[in-house]
Design a protein around this motif. Structure first.
Motif, PDB file in Angstrom:
ATOM      1  N   UNK A 296       0.817  -1.216   0.000  1.00 48.82           N
ATOM      2  CA  UNK A 296       0.000   0.000   0.000  1.00 48.82           C
ATOM      3  C   UNK A 296       0.855   1.273   0.000  1.00 48.82           C
ATOM      4  N   UNK A 297       2.179   1.093  -0.115  1.00 47.04           N
ATOM      5  CA  UNK A 297       3.086   2.246  -0.080  1.00 47.04           C
ATOM      6  C   UNK A 297       3.756   2.420  -1.438  1.00 47.04           C
ATOM      7  N   UNK A 298       4.162   3.667  -1.717  1.00 42.33           N
ATOM      8  CA  UNK A 298       4.913   3.918  -2.955  1.00 42.33           C
ATOM      9  C   UNK A 298       6.319   3.361  -2.790  1.00 42.33           C
ATOM     10  N   UNK A 299       7.037   3.246  -3.907  1.00 41.65           N
ATOM     11  CA  UNK A 299       8.405   2.735  -3.851  1.00 41.65           C
ATOM     12  C   UNK A 299       9.298   3.543  -2.910  1.00 41.65           C
ATOM     13  N   UNK A 300       9.158   4.854  -2.998  1.00 42.40           N
ATOM     14  CA  UNK A 300       9.983   5.712  -2.146  1.00 42.40           C
ATOM     15  C   UNK A 300       9.668   5.499  -0.673  1.00 42.40           C
ATOM     16  N   UNK A 301       8.375   5.338  -0.390  1.00 44.58           N
ATOM     17  CA  UNK A 301       7.971   5.094   1.001  1.00 44.58           C
ATOM     18  C   UNK A 301       8.471   3.735   1.470  1.00 44.58           C
TER      19      UNK A 301
ATOM     20  N   UNK B 112      14.199   9.540  -0.714  1.00 48.22           N
ATOM     21  CA  UNK B 112      15.098   8.533  -0.147  1.00 48.22           C
ATOM     22  C   UNK B 112      16.480   9.131   0.068  1.00 48.22           C
ATOM     23  N   UNK B 113      16.959   9.868  -0.945  1.00 41.93           N
ATOM     24  CA  UNK B 113      18.279  10.498  -0.821  1.00 41.93           C
ATOM     25  C   UNK B 113      18.320  11.476   0.358  1.00 41.93           C
ATOM     26  N   UNK B 114      17.184  12.148   0.604  1.00 38.21           N
ATOM     27  CA  UNK B 114      17.143  13.085   1.737  1.00 38.21           C
ATOM     28  C   UNK B 114      17.333  12.366   3.069  1.00 38.21           C
ATOM     29  N   UNK B 115      16.680  11.208   3.184  1.00 34.94           N
ATOM     30  CA  UNK B 115      16.841  10.429   4.414  1.00 34.94           C
ATOM     31  C   UNK B 115      18.303  10.012   4.577  1.00 34.94           C
ATOM     32  N   UNK B 116      18.918   9.606   3.462  1.00 33.13           N
ATOM     33  CA  UNK B 116      20.315   9.181   3.524  1.00 33.13           C
ATOM     34  C   UNK B 116      21.233  10.344   3.862  1.00 33.13           C
TER      35      UNK B 116
END
Ligand code: ADP
Ligand code: MG
Lengths: 242, 218
Positions: A138-143, A177-181
């Protein structure tokens, strides 16, 4: 302080030599970006660090333990070296919260309430506090990838290994995702990242490694190496990924 | 030829006894078969060379021989070879355990191997031992995929119990045969026997459909 040390490490699949006498020392706090043509051995190098691939020559020390040691040592190494996969690999039957709480519960043996508290904090950290009851589908790839990062962090590793974490994502989802990294790097997490994101390498990387045919051929500071490739093939490669 | 359906009523208590026996053999046999099949299936999927070979030989021997021969072997040959006496009922149950176990092993193996390897790697990469990855992650996912083929096997095993007529177990088919021998009411008795089997397989099918619907495939 040394955290990962390849000592003349080799890895062959049958007759195919994929890592060819690699020597590489990574210290705590480094953000190492690993690049190279497809098939050059980047994934294999990463997967040898946490023993998903067994090395066939030399030695490889992670957090003072050899990957050639007993199974118990290998499990210790894996708890200290979290891995994020290109395909996320979330457990499909578990919600986001259960995925993240899984490690603390089953690996660290934490009680359920404590594990869920850790999981909630981490989901909030990756910006998914409101998605805890969603299944991966139920989540997007990024999520999904952000949940996967949280799941790895939940075991409190000393190093994070990323194998092309944004390659399976649509361009507009890569950034989250890059922001989390990026945030992880800012907090001082030691990271080894296989990626084609050269902006990320320049902004966040403290070190850039270029691999060809199972060998490290360039090892330097990302900005310097990218702006001034010391080797023709790296120059070529950079032109292709831009 | 005139039919007399009242004979069914007359022999209903016997038929019910036979049905009970059929259900008992099937249930006991399938419980054992599930255990044997799970172990052999895991050996096939993850075992080293030796464990894999043992499971492989077991499965091939069972799949390559008729169940009637298997039960004859258990009932008549085993006592001579190993000097153990087996009564017909236990021989029947054992035959189902061994026979269904082999087919279930292939179902278990197939389902385990159909689960994305990335999930196993994700579990291992967290520092879990392989058996925990199997129990917490791969097993539950594989189980959902096993339900339809397991259901099929349950029905096959249920019907296979009728073959144990050859060693004289008083299951449903044998009961029908005995009633027949006493009154020659073939049409009525075999109709009744068939209907009882249909009810049993129907109930099984219903339970399996229900379970399948409640568990989402992931
Ligand atoms: N499990 C495996 N069995 C056989 N060959 C493999 C296996 N994994 C990787 N290889 C081979 O090793 C080489 C390096 O692969 P990989 O490390 O995945 O490269 P990269 O990540 O740089 O694209 C490739 O030629 C690949 O086909
Ligand atoms: Mg790769």
């Amino acid at each position: 302080m040394k955290i990962i040390e390849f000592k003349n490490t080799s890895k062959s699949f049958g007759p195919l030599k994929v890592l060819d006498g690699v020597d590489l020392t990574i210290n705590t706090g480094e953000v190492v970006v690993l690049i190279g043509p497809s098939g050059s051995g980047k994934s294999t190098l990463l997967r040898c660090i946490n023993g998903l691939e067994e090395i066939t020559g030399g030695d490889l020390i992670v957090d003072d333990l050899s990957v050639l040691g007993p199974a118990k040592d290998l499990r210790m190494i894996r708890q200290e070296a979290g891995m994020v996969f290109q395909q996320f690999n979330l457990f499909p039957q578990l919600t986001a919260l259960q995925n993240v709480a899984f490690g603390p519960r089953k690996v660290r043996g934490a009680p359920k309430a404590e594990a869920e508290e850790t999981a909630r904090e981490l989901l909030a950290k990756v910006g998914l506090a409101d998605k805890e009851n969603h299944l991966p589908s139920e989540l997007s790839g990024g999520q999904q990838q952000r949940v996967a990062i949280a799941r790895s962090l939940a075991i409190k590793p000393k190093v994070m290994l990323f194998d092309e974490p944004t390659s399976a994502l649509d361009p507009e989802l890569k950034q989250e995702v890059l922001n989390v990294m990026r945030q992880l790097a800012t907090e001082g997490m030691t990271m080894v990242v296989v990626t084609h994101e050269m902006n990320f390498a320049k902004q966040v990387g403290t070190r850039l490694i270029f691999m060809e045919h199972g060998k490290i051929t360039v090892d330097g500071h990302p900005r310097e190496v990218i702006d001034n490739p010391p080797n023709e093939r790296l120059k070529d490669f950079l032109q292709h990924v831009e | 030829m005139e039919t007399d359906w009242s004979v069914i009523i007359k022999f209903l208590p016997d038929l019910i006894e036979g049905t009970k026996s059929t259900i008992y053999i099937t249930l006991a046999g399938l419980i054992g078969g599930l255990i044997v099949g799970a172990v052999a299936g895991v050996m096939r999927a993850y075992g080293g060379k030796i464990l894999n070979a043992i499971a492989f030989i077991y499965i091939e021997v069972v799949r390559g021989t008729p169940i009637v021969v298997q039960v004859m072997f258990l009932y008549f040959a085993l006592p001579i070879l190993a000097n153990i006496r087996v009564d017909p009922l236990n021989a029947a149950i054992l035959a189902i355990v061994i026979n269904a176990g082999a087919y279930i092993a292939e179902i278990v193996r197939g389902a385990l191997l159909s689960i994305n390897k990335g999930l196993t790697e994700a579990g291992l990469a967290m520092g879990l031992p392989h058996w925990k990855v199997l129990i917490y992650i791969v097993g539950p996912l594989a189980f959902r995929r096993m339900i339809p083929p397991l259901g099929n096997q349950f029905i096959v095993s249920l019907k296979d119990t009728s073959l144990f007529i050859v060693i004289g177990v008083g299951e449903l088919t044998r009961t029908g045969q005995e009633i027949m021998a006493s009154n020659f009411r073939a049409v009525e008795i075999w109709t009744a026997v068939a209907v009882i089997y249909l009810i049993l397989t129907g109930v099984l099918t219903f339970i399996l459909r229900f379970t399948e619907k409640r568990m989402r495939l992931l």
